[in-house]
Motif scaffolding. Structure first.
Motif, PDB file in Angstrom:
ATOM      1  N   VAL A 456      50.313 -51.510   8.163  1.00 11.12           N
ATOM      2  CA  VAL A 456      51.665 -51.159   8.586  1.00 11.12           C
ATOM      3  C   VAL A 456      52.105 -49.894   7.847  1.00 11.12           C
ATOM      4  O   VAL A 456      51.982 -49.821   6.627  1.00 11.12           O
ATOM      5  N   TYR A 464      59.206 -55.290   9.594  1.00  8.41           N
ATOM      6  CA  TYR A 464      57.997 -55.912  10.148  1.00  8.41           C
ATOM      7  C   TYR A 464      58.115 -57.431  10.053  1.00  8.41           C
ATOM      8  O   TYR A 464      58.493 -57.982   9.022  1.00  8.41           O
ATOM      9  N   HIS A 481      54.809 -52.631  17.003  1.00  9.56           N
ATOM     10  CA  HIS A 481      56.055 -52.830  16.278  1.00  9.56           C
ATOM     11  C   HIS A 481      57.231 -52.730  17.244  1.00  9.56           C
ATOM     12  O   HIS A 481      57.372 -51.754  17.966  1.00  9.56           O
TER      13      HIS A 481
END
Length: 506
Positions: A456, A464, A481
């Motif tokens: 990420v 997240y 995402h």
């Protein structure tokens, strides 16, 4: 761990009184380091000390001064020792554990203190400072690992962030720590990751740390699952392992630079030479001003400990801290350049120094140590944090070793004008935090592992949504995402979806 999350909400802080008591005891290690690091600045401005280790200097405000080379060594040898011992954290953590390492460090503090109190020779003072540095390197590294990683409740967002204890101001005799360690359990994670795989001992340690009725087995199972996931990524543990694959390399670099940012603030210059700095700048009563700085620093740390659970976002706090610290030092330097040595300038410097130390203690110091400890992978944490601490101490050593050349009247004699350099350093450090430091407020260790394994980007960490699935390098996850549109800040629930496929780039 849903069961433990529900229990955490019901129990709150009171239910975890045992863990809070233990972490308070272990945090005395940091207090010891703060005293040993800060007290030497006051000694260098004491005439009695200068009569033994310094020389007459009628042109200075005190009438005495200390040779710049001696000043460099007295202040920096402790940090050099801390650098050496903290760089061995991987070895000491593996073979001795947290408790034994802290005990060894306490013995070193006793020995070094006896040496420094009994000597009038500069060589004896150097030896004592080096020994106390070796001890403090072990104290800071293993205490921080215990506080940040081993004691905190991995699934409890509210409690884990409240474990931050103010660093570096209050001194408590190391004898208290030495005796208290008899009642502190060994690190559960260290026991679980040891070569013997002491799961039963890890379970017993958890039972001593957690409240009655806590789901010990659920927490232990998640701990084992996270460690097993990392074991599939790494076959061996060592300093080379920290850089062998992109995931570990990224986590190592972020941990090291995150912790090192506190040295980039210029605080080591202010803490180590604060009293001497005030005396040579002819700024009022130097000792009185130093007491004011210390008192406001303590207040800032205590205030930060109260608000960190709700407002303690790493990126926001640290960037704000670097802005305030940089501006404070810039204005001090400008004012002293225009009108040096006047009463008006002295008041401005003291006021800005207070603002600086509040910003450093409340917004930079605590979060830098926290970032260095919590962003490393669980299996490599001792090695990563040891390396981060060692490099952080190296930066602090460089600051304390070179500062006398700039501020001592026998050399450049810049005084407050030294702030020009640290303004630029604060700008660089603040920019790095903005672009590269992930936001992990309210995240458990396992969630942090998952986000790094899913690659990420740093800017997406805060929103997240974790799934609880630990990937391996072979799975090559694809992460889509979808950031939350909620306006409820950190309490919002971001959304995302995952599917196997191509991996996301950093």
């Amino acid at each position: 761990m849903a069961e433990n999350k529900d229990q955490a909400r019901e129990l709150g802080m009171r239910g975890h009184w045992k863990a809070l008591l233990i972490v308070t005891l272990v945090s005395l290690s940091s207090f010891q380091y703060g005293l040993d690091f800060g007290i030497i600045g006051g000694l260098q401005a004491m005439i009695g000390f200068l009569q033994v280790f310094g020389e007459r200097a009628p042109s200075t405000p005190l009438g005495w001064n200390i040779n710049p080379e001696r000043q460099q060594l007295i202040s920096s040898l402790m940090i050099l020792g801390a650098f050496i011992s903290s760089s061995t954290a991987g070895f000491t953590a593996k073979y001795f554990g947290r408790k034994m390492s802290l005990w060894i460090a306490c013995i070193g503090v006793f020995v070094s203190t006896a040496v420094m109190q009994s000597t009038t020779q500069i060589g004896g003072l150097y030896a004592g400072r080096l020994i106390i540095g070796l001890s403090n390197g072990l104290l800071m590294t293993h205490a921080q690992l215990y506080i940040q990683v081993d004691v905190r409740v991995s699934a409890n967002r509210e409690i884990k962030n409240s474990y931050i204890i103010p660093l570096g101001i209050v001194h408590v005799i190391p004898l208290v720590l030495t005796i208290g360690l008899f009642f502190v359990p060994e690190s559960p994670r260290w026991l679980a990751t040891s070569t013997e795989g002491r799961i039963d001992d890890a379970e017993r340690a958890l039972r001593r740390l957690r409240p009655e009725g806590w789901s010990i087995m659920a927490e232990l199972d998640e701990m084992k699952a996270a460690l097993a996931a990392e074991a599939r990524l790494h076959s061996k543990v060592g300093y080379r392992t920290l850089f062998q694959n992109p995931i570990d390399r990224r986590r190592t670099i972020i941990s090291v630079l995150g912790l090192t940012t506190q040295a980039a603030s210029g605080a080591m210059f202010v803490i180590s030479y604060g009293t001497y700095f005030f005396e040579m700048a002819n700024v009022g009563n130097a000792f009185e001003n130093s007491c004011i700085l210390t008192g406001t620093g303590v207040a800032a740390l205590l205030f930060n400990a109260l608000i960190i659970t709700k407002y303690g976002r790493r990126r926001v706090m640290m960037m704000s801290g670097f802005v305030v610290c940089g501006l404070s030092q810039l204005i001090m330097a400008i004012v002293y350049t225009i009108e040096p040595g006047t009463q008006k300038t002295g008041k401005v410097i003291v006021s800005l120094s207070v603002i600086y130390i509040v910003a450093y203690n409340a917004l930079i110091s605590t979060y830098a140590w926290l970032s260095g400890g919590e962003l490393a992978s669980q299996r490599l944490r001792s090695h990563t944090f040891g390396l981060a601490t060692a490099i952080g101490f190296l930066g602090a050593w460089l600051t304390t070793f070179t500062a006398p050349y700039f501020i001592n009247p026998a050399k450049l004699g810049w005084g407050p004008k030294y702030g020009y350099i640290w303004t630029g350093s604060c700008i660089v450090a603040g920019a790095w935090v903005w672009f590269y430091l992930p936001e992990v407020k309210g995240r458990s260790l396992e969630q942090i592992d998952e986000m790094f394994e899913a690659r990420v980007p740093a800017r997406k960490f805060r929103k997240y949504q974790c799934t609880g699935h630990h990937v391996t390098l072979d799975e090559k996850p694809r992460v889509d995402h979808v950031e939350s549109q909620s306006s409820h800040g950190d309490s919002s629930e971001p959304q995302h979806s995952t599917a196997n496929g191509s991996r996301t780039e950093i």
